[in-house]
Design an enzyme around this catalytic site. Structure first.
Site, short mmCIF file in Angstrom:
data_model
loop_
_atom_site.label_atom_id
_atom_site.label_comp_id
_atom_site.label_asym_id
_atom_site.label_seq_id
_atom_site.Cartn_x
_atom_site.Cartn_y
_atom_site.Cartn_z
N TRP A 276 81.96 -103.93 9.45
CA TRP A 276 83.03 -102.98 9.82
C TRP A 276 84.42 -103.51 9.45
O TRP A 276 85.40 -102.79 9.58
CB TRP A 276 82.96 -102.67 11.31
CG TRP A 276 81.71 -101.95 11.73
CD1 TRP A 276 80.74 -101.46 10.91
CD2 TRP A 276 81.31 -101.62 13.07
NE1 TRP A 276 79.75 -100.85 11.66
CE2 TRP A 276 80.08 -100.94 12.98
CE3 TRP A 276 81.86 -101.85 14.33
CZ2 TRP A 276 79.40 -100.47 14.11
CZ3 TRP A 276 81.19 -101.39 15.46
CH2 TRP A 276 79.97 -100.70 15.35
N HIS B 291 82.33 -114.12 2.76
CA HIS B 291 82.55 -112.79 2.20
C HIS B 291 83.65 -112.88 1.14
O HIS B 291 84.58 -113.69 1.26
CB HIS B 291 82.96 -111.81 3.31
CG HIS B 291 83.02 -110.40 2.82
ND1 HIS B 291 84.13 -109.89 2.19
CD2 HIS B 291 82.10 -109.40 2.84
CE1 HIS B 291 83.88 -108.63 1.84
NE2 HIS B 291 82.66 -108.31 2.24
N GLY C 31 84.19 -101.98 -2.23
CA GLY C 31 85.27 -101.07 -1.84
C GLY C 31 85.88 -100.31 -3.01
O GLY C 31 86.94 -99.70 -2.88
N GLY D 57 79.85 -102.01 3.48
CA GLY D 57 81.19 -101.97 4.04
C GLY D 57 81.54 -100.56 4.49
O GLY D 57 81.13 -100.11 5.56
N GLY D 58 82.29 -99.86 3.66
CA GLY D 58 82.83 -98.54 4.02
C GLY D 58 81.82 -97.58 4.63
O GLY D 58 82.10 -96.93 5.65
C1 PEP Z 1 81.45 -105.39 1.69
O1 PEP Z 1 82.61 -105.52 2.01
O2 PEP Z 1 80.63 -106.28 1.97
C2 PEP Z 1 81.08 -104.19 0.97
C3 PEP Z 1 79.95 -104.20 0.31
O3 PEP Z 1 81.95 -103.14 1.01
P1 PEP Z 1 81.71 -101.67 0.43
O4 PEP Z 1 80.33 -101.24 0.83
O5 PEP Z 1 82.78 -100.83 1.05
O6 PEP Z 1 81.84 -101.78 -1.07
#
Ligand code: PEP
Length: 253
Positions: A10, A95, A173, A234-235
């Site tokens: 998150w 990360h 992202g 992520g998102g």
């Molecule tokens: C992440 O930050 O680990 C990620 C995969 O983000 P997103 O799914 O938004 O690309």
């Protein structure tokens, strides 16, 4: 047989009420995805609220980072023991946002991984190349360096207890997703590195997640790759339907 894990990062989003509502919504429907492990990673200040919201469900939770030191004068930091105290099962380490925005090094990720394992947490150790590195044909070399540096000195027994996440930085992202073939190729490389360093049992047992713009609509094609054992999201993890939709992609494997 590796059990899939869908992990929702998150990041620095949501307020307390939103975090509780999202955790409760996922927890309530988590029984439908029995063949998949599910975990969410709220901001640390909401871990206690999420613990209460998911109590009695099969939704696990963890932290997005931790300190490698057990205690002491480390202002602003949180130890592995504190995360265990909060009921965390997992912790995300290395990360790309921590590596590239906050300057975290492989050596620091290594120290944190060792501390997390010692405390009984399951580290999800992230590796991934920048776009320029991929375009220069350096993906394999970068992944290898991050693997060797972040997991330096770990025994086979320690490595068997962690999860690796391959997250191409250019896909995080950005809405750009690695093709299933691109993801599978790096996952296969990682498994070979594991086999060369340890043995086939370790290589076959360690879960390797893919991360980078995964959503419900593209999850199934990524998650059906033989060496992709789940997703770090992520998102799309900020919406219960999307997150659970990704988990549903696993059952089509
Ligand atoms: C992440 O930050 O680990 C990620 C995969 O983000 P997103 O799914 O938004 O690309």
């Amino acid at each position: 047989m590796r059990r899939a894990l869908i992990a929702g990062n998150w990041k620095m989003n949501l307020d307390r009420a939103e975090a509780v509502a999202l955790a409760a919504a996922i927890a309530e429907r988590s029984g439908a995805a029995q063949e998949v492990d599910l975990a969410v990673f709220p901001p640390s200040v909401y871990l206690d609220a999420v613990r209460d919201a998911v109590r009695g469900s099969r939704l696990a939770y963890g932290a997005q980072n931790m300190c490698h030191q057990p205690n002491g004068a480390f202002t602003g930091e949180i130890s592995a023991a504190m995360l265990v105290d909060l009921g965390c099962r997992y912790v995300i380490l290395g990360h790309s946002e921590r590596r590239h925005i906050l300057g975290e090094t492989n050596a620091e990720v290594n120290q944190k991984t060792i501390a997390a394992l010692a405390a009984g947490l399951v580290p999800i150790v992230c590796v991934g190349e920048l776009l320029a590195e991929r375009e220069a044909g350096r993906t394999g070399e970068v992944i290898r360096q991050q693997f060797d540096g972040s997991l330096a000195g770990l025994s086979a027994e320690q490595t068997a207890r962690l999860v690796i996440a391959y997250e191409p930085v250019w896909a995080i992202g950005t809405g750009k997703v690695a093709t299933p073939q691109q993801a599978e190729a790096v996952h296969m490389d990682l498994r070979k590195i594991l086999k060369d360093r340890y043995n086939a049992t370790i290589a076959d047992g360690v879960r390797i997640l893919y991360g980078g713009s995964v959503k419900a609509s593209n999850a199934a094609e990524l998650l059906t790759q033989p060496n992709v054992d789940g997703a770090l999201v992520g998102g799309a993890s900020l919406k219960a339907d999307e997150f659970l939709g990704i988990a549903a992609g696993v059952s089509r494997k």
